[in-house]
Write a protein that holds these residues in place. Structure first.
Motif, PDB file in Angstrom:
ATOM      1  N   ALA A 259     146.182 103.180 -10.822  1.00 47.39           N
ATOM      2  CA  ALA A 259     145.590 102.087 -11.398  1.00 47.39           C
ATOM      3  C   ALA A 259     144.084 102.299 -11.675  1.00 47.39           C
ATOM      4  N   HIS A 260     143.828 101.509 -12.895  1.00 50.47           N
ATOM      5  CA  HIS A 260     142.428 101.835 -13.349  1.00 50.47           C
ATOM      6  C   HIS A 260     142.130 103.128 -14.161  1.00 50.47           C
ATOM      7  N   ALA A 261     143.002 104.050 -13.922  1.00 55.84           N
ATOM      8  CA  ALA A 261     142.733 105.459 -14.524  1.00 55.84           C
ATOM      9  C   ALA A 261     143.122 105.322 -15.974  1.00 55.84           C
ATOM     10  N   TRP A 262     141.951 105.546 -16.679  1.00 57.26           N
ATOM     11  CA  TRP A 262     142.063 105.411 -18.364  1.00 57.26           C
ATOM     12  C   TRP A 262     142.329 106.715 -18.856  1.00 57.26           C
ATOM     13  N   TYR A 263     143.202 106.727 -19.862  1.00 60.05           N
ATOM     14  CA  TYR A 263     143.442 108.112 -20.518  1.00 60.05           C
ATOM     15  C   TYR A 263     143.134 107.698 -21.810  1.00 60.05           C
ATOM     16  N   ALA A 264     142.595 108.829 -22.924  1.00 61.28           N
ATOM     17  CA  ALA A 264     142.586 108.885 -24.173  1.00 61.28           C
ATOM     18  C   ALA A 264     143.143 109.999 -24.582  1.00 61.28           C
ATOM     19  N   SER A 265     144.169 109.802 -25.685  1.00 58.73           N
ATOM     20  CA  SER A 265     144.786 111.072 -25.936  1.00 58.73           C
ATOM     21  C   SER A 265     144.218 111.977 -26.411  1.00 58.73           C
ATOM     22  N   ASN A 266     142.999 111.828 -27.103  1.00 58.76           N
ATOM     23  CA  ASN A 266     142.127 112.743 -27.892  1.00 58.76           C
ATOM     24  C   ASN A 266     141.234 113.830 -26.638  1.00 58.76           C
ATOM     25  N   LEU A 267     141.378 113.164 -25.411  1.00 58.68           N
ATOM     26  CA  LEU A 267     140.507 113.805 -24.412  1.00 58.68           C
ATOM     27  C   LEU A 267     141.295 114.438 -23.404  1.00 58.68           C
ATOM     28  N   MET A 268     142.519 114.194 -23.564  1.00 66.84           N
ATOM     29  CA  MET A 268     143.676 114.839 -22.687  1.00 66.84           C
ATOM     30  C   MET A 268     143.752 116.308 -22.977  1.00 66.84           C
ATOM     31  N   SER A 269     144.243 117.207 -21.939  1.00 66.91           N
ATOM     32  CA  SER A 269     143.991 118.644 -22.133  1.00 66.91           C
ATOM     33  C   SER A 269     145.247 119.064 -22.806  1.00 66.91           C
ATOM     34  N   ASN A 270     146.288 118.225 -22.790  1.00 64.18           N
ATOM     35  CA  ASN A 270     147.527 118.684 -23.906  1.00 64.18           C
ATOM     36  C   ASN A 270     147.523 117.773 -25.268  1.00 64.18           C
ATOM     37  N   TYR A 271     146.325 117.662 -25.816  1.00 64.01           N
ATOM     38  CA  TYR A 271     146.425 116.928 -26.904  1.00 64.01           C
ATOM     39  C   TYR A 271     146.950 117.460 -27.885  1.00 64.01           C
ATOM     40  N   GLU A 272     147.047 118.952 -28.074  1.00 62.33           N
ATOM     41  CA  GLU A 272     147.483 119.644 -29.150  1.00 62.33           C
ATOM     42  C   GLU A 272     149.271 119.509 -28.927  1.00 62.33           C
ATOM     43  N   GLU A 273     149.513 119.229 -27.747  1.00 65.99           N
ATOM     44  CA  GLU A 273     151.070 119.077 -27.467  1.00 65.99           C
ATOM     45  C   GLU A 273     151.577 117.747 -27.846  1.00 65.99           C
ATOM     46  N   ILE A 274     150.567 116.536 -27.390  1.00 62.53           N
ATOM     47  CA  ILE A 274     150.715 115.268 -27.812  1.00 62.53           C
ATOM     48  C   ILE A 274     150.992 115.170 -29.383  1.00 62.53           C
ATOM     49  N   GLN A 275     150.064 115.722 -29.969  1.00 59.45           N
ATOM     50  CA  GLN A 275     150.061 115.795 -31.614  1.00 59.45           C
ATOM     51  C   GLN A 275     151.387 116.419 -32.283  1.00 59.45           C
ATOM     52  N   SER A 276     152.074 117.217 -31.459  1.00 62.02           N
ATOM     53  CA  SER A 276     153.219 117.804 -32.031  1.00 62.02           C
ATOM     54  C   SER A 276     154.358 117.175 -31.720  1.00 62.02           C
ATOM     55  N   GLN A 277     154.422 115.999 -31.106  1.00 62.35           N
ATOM     56  CA  GLN A 277     155.690 115.475 -30.442  1.00 62.35           C
ATOM     57  C   GLN A 277     156.013 114.563 -31.534  1.00 62.35           C
ATOM     58  N   PRO A 278     157.380 114.165 -31.488  1.00 59.25           N
ATOM     59  CA  PRO A 278     158.120 113.225 -32.469  1.00 59.25           C
ATOM     60  C   PRO A 278     157.519 111.826 -32.414  1.00 59.25           C
ATOM     61  N   ALA A 279     157.096 111.549 -30.994  1.00 63.26           N
ATOM     62  CA  ALA A 279     156.536 109.957 -31.173  1.00 63.26           C
ATOM     63  C   ALA A 279     154.947 109.909 -31.796  1.00 63.26           C
ATOM     64  N   TYR A 280     154.432 111.104 -31.902  1.00 61.13           N
ATOM     65  CA  TYR A 280     153.157 111.092 -32.658  1.00 61.13           C
ATOM     66  C   TYR A 280     153.539 111.217 -33.982  1.00 61.13           C
ATOM     67  N   THR A 281     154.205 112.532 -34.470  1.00 58.23           N
ATOM     68  CA  THR A 281     154.448 112.769 -35.775  1.00 58.23           C
ATOM     69  C   THR A 281     155.186 111.770 -36.558  1.00 58.23           C
ATOM     70  N   HIS A 282     156.358 111.116 -35.985  1.00 52.67           N
ATOM     71  CA  HIS A 282     157.181 110.368 -36.873  1.00 52.67           C
ATOM     72  C   HIS A 282     157.057 108.994 -36.514  1.00 52.67           C
ATOM     73  N   TRP A 283     156.337 108.630 -35.448  1.00 50.32           N
ATOM     74  CA  TRP A 283     156.120 107.035 -35.246  1.00 50.32           C
ATOM     75  C   TRP A 283     154.756 106.502 -35.270  1.00 50.32           C
ATOM     76  N   ALA A 284     153.863 107.120 -34.458  1.00 51.07           N
ATOM     77  CA  ALA A 284     152.500 106.818 -34.464  1.00 51.07           C
ATOM     78  C   ALA A 284     151.543 106.980 -35.644  1.00 51.07           C
ATOM     79  N   ILE A 285     151.650 108.024 -36.281  1.00 56.26           N
ATOM     80  CA  ILE A 285     151.058 108.313 -37.650  1.00 56.26           C
ATOM     81  C   ILE A 285     151.485 107.533 -38.746  1.00 56.26           C
ATOM     82  N   PRO A 286     152.708 107.391 -38.885  1.00 53.21           N
ATOM     83  CA  PRO A 286     153.403 106.362 -40.113  1.00 53.21           C
ATOM     84  C   PRO A 286     152.870 104.837 -39.927  1.00 53.21           C
TER      85      PRO A 286
END
Length: 175
Positions: free
Chosen positions: A59-86
């Protein structure tokens, strides 16, 4: 909150995480269509690494996708490429405000490419605000569940013979 932090949109929800049954949901800013939201829940939620980190975090632990250590992996996921970006979402940040049994209260927001990435100093500010946001949310839930206080408050306010409207902290008409 949206204007102050230069956000594309903010999403606040309380849901039973095991069943995905919502109790409360509010959205401000650019909102994807209802069809896109349904598609996200059905196809992409289970693989959205940033959202899952937010749900599983303390609780209260904030995460920002671009500051996460696995940001490159996040960017390659369908949730990002097929949903978030569009849907105009480049970066996401959020935290679980509190948990109450199977229910979790989550505040998320995002930015478009034009608004830029989150800075660590912003995440630190979000973290500092979290206890106050949690208190406001819990008060809102208490007031929503406690109808007796609303009736009492309306009775007191109805004694005033002035043509006024009384608003709560969310801008909702109380009386």
């Amino acid at each position: 909150f949206q204007a102050h932090f230069n956000l594309h949109s903010c999403h606040l929800y309380i849901a039973n995480i095991s069943t995905l049954a919502p109790r409360f949901q509010d959205w401000v800013g650019a909102k994807p269509s209802d069809l896109a939201m349904q598609e996200y829940i059905e196809k992409y939620f289970i693989s959205d690494l940033a959202h899952l980190a937010i749900l599983k975090g303390e609780a209260h632990a904030w995460y920002a996708s671009n500051l996460m250590s696995n940001y490159e992996e996040i960017q390659s996921q369908p949730a990002y490429t097929h949903w978030a970006i569009p849907n105009g979402i480049q970066y996401v940040s959020g935290c679980t405000m509190f948990r109450d049994g199977p229910w979790s209260c989550v505040l998320m927001h995002n930015r478009s490419p034009e608004q830029g990435a989150y800075l660590q100093s912003e995440v630190d500010r979000f973290s500092a605000l979290s206890p106050y946001i949690e208190k406001a949310l819990k008060l809102r839930l208490y007031l929503a569940d406690n109808k007796n206080n609303q009736i009492r408050l309306k009775a007191v306010l109805n004694h005033f013979h002035l043509p006024v409207a009384t608003l709560n902290e969310f801008g909702e008409v109380v009386s």
